[in-house]
Design an enzyme around this catalytic site. Structure first.
Site, short mmCIF file in Angstrom:
data_model
loop_
_atom_site.label_atom_id
_atom_site.label_comp_id
_atom_site.label_asym_id
_atom_site.label_seq_id
_atom_site.Cartn_x
_atom_site.Cartn_y
_atom_site.Cartn_z
N CYS A 1 -9.14 -10.29 -19.37
CA CYS A 1 -8.25 -11.26 -18.72
C CYS A 1 -6.78 -10.86 -18.78
O CYS A 1 -6.08 -10.89 -17.77
CB CYS A 1 -8.47 -12.65 -19.30
SG CYS A 1 -8.04 -12.81 -21.05
N HIS B 1 -8.81 -15.13 -12.23
CA HIS B 1 -8.84 -14.55 -13.57
C HIS B 1 -10.00 -13.56 -13.69
O HIS B 1 -10.87 -13.51 -12.83
CB HIS B 1 -9.00 -15.65 -14.62
CG HIS B 1 -10.29 -16.42 -14.51
ND1 HIS B 1 -11.13 -16.65 -15.58
CD2 HIS B 1 -10.90 -17.01 -13.45
CE1 HIS B 1 -12.18 -17.35 -15.19
NE2 HIS B 1 -12.06 -17.59 -13.91
N HIS C 1 -7.44 -16.95 -23.33
CA HIS C 1 -7.84 -16.59 -21.97
C HIS C 1 -6.70 -16.97 -21.04
O HIS C 1 -5.93 -17.90 -21.33
CB HIS C 1 -9.13 -17.32 -21.56
CG HIS C 1 -9.72 -16.77 -20.29
ND1 HIS C 1 -10.40 -15.58 -20.25
CD2 HIS C 1 -9.70 -17.24 -19.01
CE1 HIS C 1 -10.79 -15.34 -19.00
NE2 HIS C 1 -10.37 -16.34 -18.23
#
Length: 245
Positions: free
Chosen positions: A152, A216, A204
């Site tokens: 990520c 993402h 994240h």
């Protein structure tokens, strides 16, 4: 960029320690499922332990790899992942048996973006989003920071680098960028969004696209678009950072 051998620390799939204090990491065992198991499986693979399928399901294959890791690191062999196992995984050197390339140095380097203030010119928002969407479907790779595979934070760093903006490599450091938004209604396209998944703090991250959507590098399906209202992401939403100026 430093060699990837230490990217395990602080990435969106890092089992991190903050200020020397161990956060209560999830205890995983056979039968566990979900994002945390995928984090574990990728971390084990990255440390050189064979798992046939990183599928988010803690089966016998994962249990065996955990037991081998515990044995090699002088941790009580239980096949159950506790704080001691997470901490050891954090510091495990990378072996990358499947041959992922270390990304070459960037053709051009840029000064690091400052923390705590907007860094993305409004005129570049459309280009950032266009670049981000051009990698849709790119697979998730633990520690990945190239189009061969992203995690990520590696994905965000790569996308912004293509637009001449140098942001930190890890999710927790990226969380220091921009200005904290009080609600999702204050987000504008190009801002960053962060989530608290398997550990306390930012673990994240993604780029806000507008209309409640963000893009993402997901652990299970690679680069994709999801909604902030998603039943998984909504309760784990940590906050947005306004970086558009």
């Amino acid at each position: 960029m430093k060699h990837l051998s230490r990217l395990l620390i602080g990435t969106c799939i890092t089992v991190a320690l903050a200020a020397g204090t161990a956060y209560a990491s999830p205890t995983l065992r056979e039968g566990s499922r979900g994002h945390e198991v995928l984090v574990l499986q990728h971390a084990l693979q990255n440390a050189g332990y064979k798992i046939k399928n990183a599928d988010g399901i803690y089966g016998k294959d994962t249990e065996r790899a955990v037991a081998e890791f515990q044995r090699d690191n002088k941790i009580k062999i239980t096949g159950v992942v506790n704080n001691a196992t997470w901490r050891a995984l954090k510091n495990a050197p990378e072996k990358r048996p499947w041959g992922i390339d270390v990304p070459p140095p960037a053709e051009k380097t840029f000064p690091p973006a400052p923390n705590g203030i907007p860094i993305l010119p409004a005129s570049k928002v459309s280009d950032v989003i266009k670049t981000a969407k051009s990698y849709m479907g790119t697979p998730y790779v633990f520690g990945g920071a190239t189009p061969k595979g992203f995690d990520c934070s590696g994905y965000l760093q790569y996308v912004f680098q293509r637009q001449g903006i140098s942001i930190p490599r890890t999710a927790d450091e990226q969380y220091k960028l921009g200005l904290r938004t009080k609600s999702t209604k204050e987000l504008v396209p190009g801002d960053l969004v962060f989530f608290e998944t398997y550990e306390k703090g930012a673990s994240h991250c993604g780029i806000y696209l507008g209309k409640g959507e963000f893009i993402h590098a997901s652990t299970s399906k690679g680069v994709r678009i999801d909604e902030l209202s998603n039943s998984y992401w909504n309760p784990r939403f940590l906050g947005g950072k306004h970086i558009v100026k």
